[in-house]
Scaffold this active site. Structure first.
Site, PDB file in Angstrom:
ATOM      1  N   VAL A  82       0.839  -1.213   0.000  1.00 50.87           N
ATOM      2  CA  VAL A  82       0.000   0.000   0.000  1.00 50.87           C
ATOM      3  C   VAL A  82       0.872   1.261   0.000  1.00 50.87           C
ATOM      4  CG1 VAL A  82      -1.992  -1.060   1.122  1.00 50.87           C
ATOM      5  CG2 VAL A  82      -0.228   0.018   2.519  1.00 50.87           C
TER       6      VAL A  82
ATOM      7  N   GLY B  81       2.910   3.510  -4.644  1.00 49.47           N
ATOM      8  CA  GLY B  81       2.917   3.866  -6.071  1.00 49.47           C
ATOM      9  C   GLY B  81       2.598   2.695  -6.989  1.00 49.47           C
ATOM     10  N   LEU B  82       2.218   1.545  -6.417  1.00 53.00           N
ATOM     11  CA  LEU B  82       1.879   0.393  -7.268  1.00 53.00           C
ATOM     12  C   LEU B  82       0.385   0.307  -7.543  1.00 53.00           C
ATOM     13  CD1 LEU B  82       4.354  -2.357  -6.029  1.00 53.00           C
ATOM     14  CD2 LEU B  82       4.208  -1.441  -8.330  1.00 53.00           C
TER      15      LEU B  82
ATOM     16  N   SER C  28      -2.263   0.196  -5.378  1.00 57.24           N
ATOM     17  CA  SER C  28      -3.033  -0.781  -4.599  1.00 57.24           C
ATOM     18  C   SER C  28      -4.486  -0.339  -4.412  1.00 57.24           C
ATOM     19  CB  SER C  28      -2.367  -1.067  -3.254  1.00 57.24           C
ATOM     20  OG  SER C  28      -2.663  -0.069  -2.335  1.00 57.24           O
TER      21      SER C  28
ATOM     22  N   ALA D  43      -6.448   1.499  -6.371  1.00 53.35           N
ATOM     23  CA  ALA D  43      -7.242   1.305  -7.596  1.00 53.35           C
ATOM     24  C   ALA D  43      -7.436  -0.182  -7.882  1.00 53.35           C
ATOM     25  CB  ALA D  43      -6.546   1.992  -8.777  1.00 53.35           C
ATOM     26  N   ALA D  44      -6.438  -1.006  -7.540  1.00 50.76           N
ATOM     27  CA  ALA D  44      -6.561  -2.447  -7.801  1.00 50.76           C
ATOM     28  C   ALA D  44      -7.609  -3.073  -6.878  1.00 50.76           C
ATOM     29  CB  ALA D  44      -5.206  -3.133  -7.621  1.00 50.76           C
TER      30      ALA D  44
ATOM     31  N   ASP E 288      -4.317   5.564 -13.079  1.00 52.74           N
ATOM     32  CA  ASP E 288      -4.277   4.302 -12.323  1.00 52.74           C
ATOM     33  C   ASP E 288      -5.472   3.412 -12.669  1.00 52.74           C
ATOM     34  OD1 ASP E 288      -2.057   5.331 -11.065  1.00 52.74           O
ATOM     35  OD2 ASP E 288      -2.686   4.684  -9.057  1.00 52.74           O
TER      36      ASP E 288
HETATM   37  O1  PMV Z   1       1.430   7.434  -6.659  1.00 52.99           O
HETATM   38  P1  PMV Z   1       0.688   6.887  -7.816  1.00 52.99           P
HETATM   39  O2  PMV Z   1       1.421   5.805  -8.512  1.00 52.99           O
HETATM   40  O3  PMV Z   1      -0.743   6.616  -7.571  1.00 52.99           O
HETATM   41  O4  PMV Z   1       0.763   7.955  -8.979  1.00 52.99           O
HETATM   42  C1  PMV Z   1       0.230   9.202  -8.946  1.00 52.99           C
HETATM   43  C2  PMV Z   1       0.404   9.777 -10.317  1.00 52.99           C
HETATM   44  C3  PMV Z   1       0.257  11.280 -10.351  1.00 52.99           C
HETATM   45  O5  PMV Z   1       0.505  11.660 -11.696  1.00 52.99           O
HETATM   46  C4  PMV Z   1       1.284  11.942  -9.456  1.00 52.99           C
HETATM   47  C5  PMV Z   1      -1.136  11.705  -9.932  1.00 52.99           C
HETATM   48  C6  PMV Z   1      -2.228  11.344 -10.925  1.00 52.99           C
HETATM   49  O6  PMV Z   1      -3.398  11.430 -10.522  1.00 52.99           O
HETATM   50  O7  PMV Z   1      -1.942  11.009 -12.083  1.00 52.99           O
END
Ligand code: PMV
Length: 316
Positions: free
Chosen positions: A97, A100-101, A103, A105-106, A147
């Site tokens: 969690v 940035g992977l 989680s 949205a998945a 995402d």
């Molecule tokens: O932290 P992540 O992987 O959910 O990425 C966010 C990506 C951003 O461009 C920073 C925000 C967005 O809504 O696209």
């Protein structure tokens, strides 16, 4: 028993600038997944979501409007016009969690797809993506939508905010190491930080976003033609621009430096920054060296994922 699952994801390039209408590229990471299993429960039980991995049990009829698991269930009920069913959803996830992977949205994708199937609706991926976006808005404020798009479709995407899904060819397999810094970061806060910088210095930030957009279009061409060397250079340049946006951190700098020194073709932070992941583009011959270097520099976990032409990132 009905079940559905969804993969993790990484953003290859274009994060943050994508919020300001520039393109971005993301691929699914299929060896980490969130899975929702749903079973009918006795009359009067209501809908329970049992998230064992995070020790959370949510009763949908009682949960607050912003509770993300209940929100995922509610958007489905609203979409198909069904009352709360008597059922239990058991949720498991191997996606770390807040790293940035993708989680969140998945997990939403798995719940939405499983509950819709349970109610007799086999929703299309773009319908699922839109419902996941509704939930994403609750905890991210102004998400770009990248995402939910890459995860609900489970395909590499060239994403521009508000535009329909666009995929592309992968000219030659691309190997990425995804290294978790172990530091959690809040996407909402990182996005707010960039917004504050943009409000303070709009011309400087807009120049950065424009250059990111150019790099992302070049990166797409590099991916389509199998030009890994060029893609690596573009990743390094994209990382430098993310540094200028103020979203890197000492830990992410150490990890990207060590990957490059160990022979990666390119390395950058991926996603919101602050903490979370860095990604390094590697070749078969140097993947192990780079992985060792990332581990020695404090990575909490390193995943190897390959993007290839069958449209799905596969594991090795
Ligand atoms: O932290 P992540 O992987 O959910 O990425 C966010 C990506 C951003 O461009 C920073 C925000 C967005 O809504 O696209």
């Amino acid at each position: 028993m009905t079940s559905a699952s969804a993969p993790g994801k990484i953003i290859l390039c274009g994060e943050h600038a994508v919020v300001y209408d520039q393109p971005a590229i993301a691929i699914p990471v299929t060896q980490v997944r969130a899975t929702a299993r749903i079973e009918a429960a006795p009359d009067g039980s209501g809908l329970i979501i049992d998230a064992q991995d995070i020790n959370r049990r949510v009763e949908v009829s009682r949960a607050g409007a912003k509770e993300p698991l209940a929100a995922a269930a509610r958007v489905v009920l609203g979409r198909v016009g069904a009352p709360i069913p008597d059922a239990t959803i058991t949720l498991t996830s191997s996606i770390p969690v807040a790293s940035g992977l993708g989680s969140g949205a998945a997990v939403s994708t798995a719940i939405i797809r499983a509950l819709a199937l349970f109610l007799g609706h086999d929703l299309q991926s773009d319908q699922i993506s839109q419902l996941v976006y509704e939930v994403e808005k609750l905890h991210h404020g102004t998400p770009s939508g990248i995402d939910n798009t890459v995860i609900a479709h489970e395909r590499p995407v060239y994403f521009v905010r508000g535009r329909p899904l666009e995929t592309f060819r992968i000219g030659a397999p691309l190997r990425f190491l995804v290294a978790d810094s172990g530091l959690h970061s809040s996407t909402r806060e990182m996005v707010a930080g960039v917004r504050a910088a943009w409000q303070a210095e709009p011309a400087r930030l807009e120049r950065i976003f424009d250059v990111v957009g150019i790099l992302v279009r070049e990166a797409r061409r590099a991916i389509e033609t199998g030009a890994a060397q060029t893609l690596g250079e573009l990743m390094n340049e994209n990382h430098a621009l993310l540094v200028q946006m103020g979203v890197s951190s000492p830990a992410l700098e150490r990890l990207t430096d060590s990957a490059r020194r160990a022979g990666a073709l390119g390395a950058k932070l991926s996603g919101a920054g602050g903490g979370g992941n860095v990604i390094a583009l590697v070749e078969e011959e140097n993947a192990e060296d780079v992985e060792r270097a990332l581990n020695a520099t404090g990575a909490h976990r390193v995943i190897l994922t390959t993007a290839r032409e069958d449209a799905h990132a596969t594991q090795e």
